[in-house]
Write an enzyme that holds these catalytic residues in place. Structure first.
Site, PDB file in Angstrom:
ATOM      1  N   PRO A   5     -43.982  31.472  -1.773  1.00 34.76           N
ATOM      2  CA  PRO A   5     -44.231  31.043  -3.150  1.00 34.76           C
ATOM      3  C   PRO A   5     -45.519  30.244  -3.320  1.00 34.76           C
ATOM      4  O   PRO A   5     -46.048  30.151  -4.412  1.00 34.76           O
ATOM      5  CB  PRO A   5     -43.017  30.180  -3.490  1.00 34.76           C
ATOM      6  CG  PRO A   5     -41.961  30.606  -2.537  1.00 34.76           C
ATOM      7  CD  PRO A   5     -42.694  31.018  -1.287  1.00 34.76           C
ATOM      8  N   CYS A  91     -50.058  18.651  -1.585  1.00 35.96           N
ATOM      9  CA  CYS A  91     -48.913  19.547  -1.596  1.00 35.96           C
ATOM     10  C   CYS A  91     -47.705  18.845  -0.981  1.00 35.96           C
ATOM     11  O   CYS A  91     -47.776  18.337   0.141  1.00 35.96           O
ATOM     12  CB  CYS A  91     -49.210  20.830  -0.823  1.00 35.96           C
ATOM     13  SG  CYS A  91     -47.780  21.936  -0.723  1.00 35.96           S
TER      14      CYS A  91
END
Length: 182
Positions: A5, A91
């Site tokens: 993803p 992230c």
């Protein structure tokens, strides 16, 4: 946890379509591992750095933990025709931060500084920026940003949430307002 993803969001084909129908001021690639790009596995990852003519200016977004790999990857990005380098230090994906990369660098600010300096060395005259969060489990940004500023990146993009908050809570807009007054 699968990383699928995280990839194939802003690949070259997507950026080409966006350039045709509503070009932004700057493009960013999806993030790609410096370890992977500087290994025998480069051929499996290099497609993340494919460019088309209509994408400029375009910034290569990279992540990792080893300064020498950042230097070499920045040099590669320069040779491939990128207009800048962005280091993903934000992230929050657990599989990524377990390696010490991205938001995992919050706990090693001296290493994060070394990474910026190494990327700048490899990038030559290309600007090197970084994307960060405002903390790990709580808002705690001052020492973190201070250490990064010592490396003089071209820009720091600040995601106004902690790693733990991911994108599940409203951004800390009051912090942004206080940063404007610094």
């Amino acid at each position: 946890m699968a990383l699928a993803p995280l990839y194939d969001v802003t690949d070259e084909a997507f950026r080409r379509i966006i350039a045709k129908y509503g070009k932004p001021d700057v493009f960013y690639t999806e993030f790609v591992s410096t370890d992977g790009l500087m290994s025998a596995g480069r051929e499996k990852l290099i497609h993340h750095l494919w460019l088309s003519d209509g994408e400029h200016p375009v910034v290569a977004q990279i992540f990792g933990t080893k300064p020498d790999k950042f230097k070499d990857t920045a040099k590669l990005a320069r040779e491939l025709g990128f207009d800048g380098i962005d280091i993903n230090m934000g992230c929050p994906d657990k599989a990524i931060i377990k390696t010490g990369s991205c938001a995992g660098l919050f706990h090693t600010p001296e290493l994060a500084k070394e990474i910026i300096l190494a990327a700048k060395e490899g990038a030559g005259d290309l600007p090197v920026s970084c994307k960060i969060r405002i903390g790990d489990t709580k808002v705690d940004w001052q020492n973190w940003i201070g250490k990064l500023l010592e490396a003089q990146p071209a820009a720091i993009a600040i995601h106004l949430r902690t790693r733990k908050e991911m994108s599940k809570v409203p951004a800390h807009w009051e912090l942004m307002l206080s940063l404007i007054h610094i």
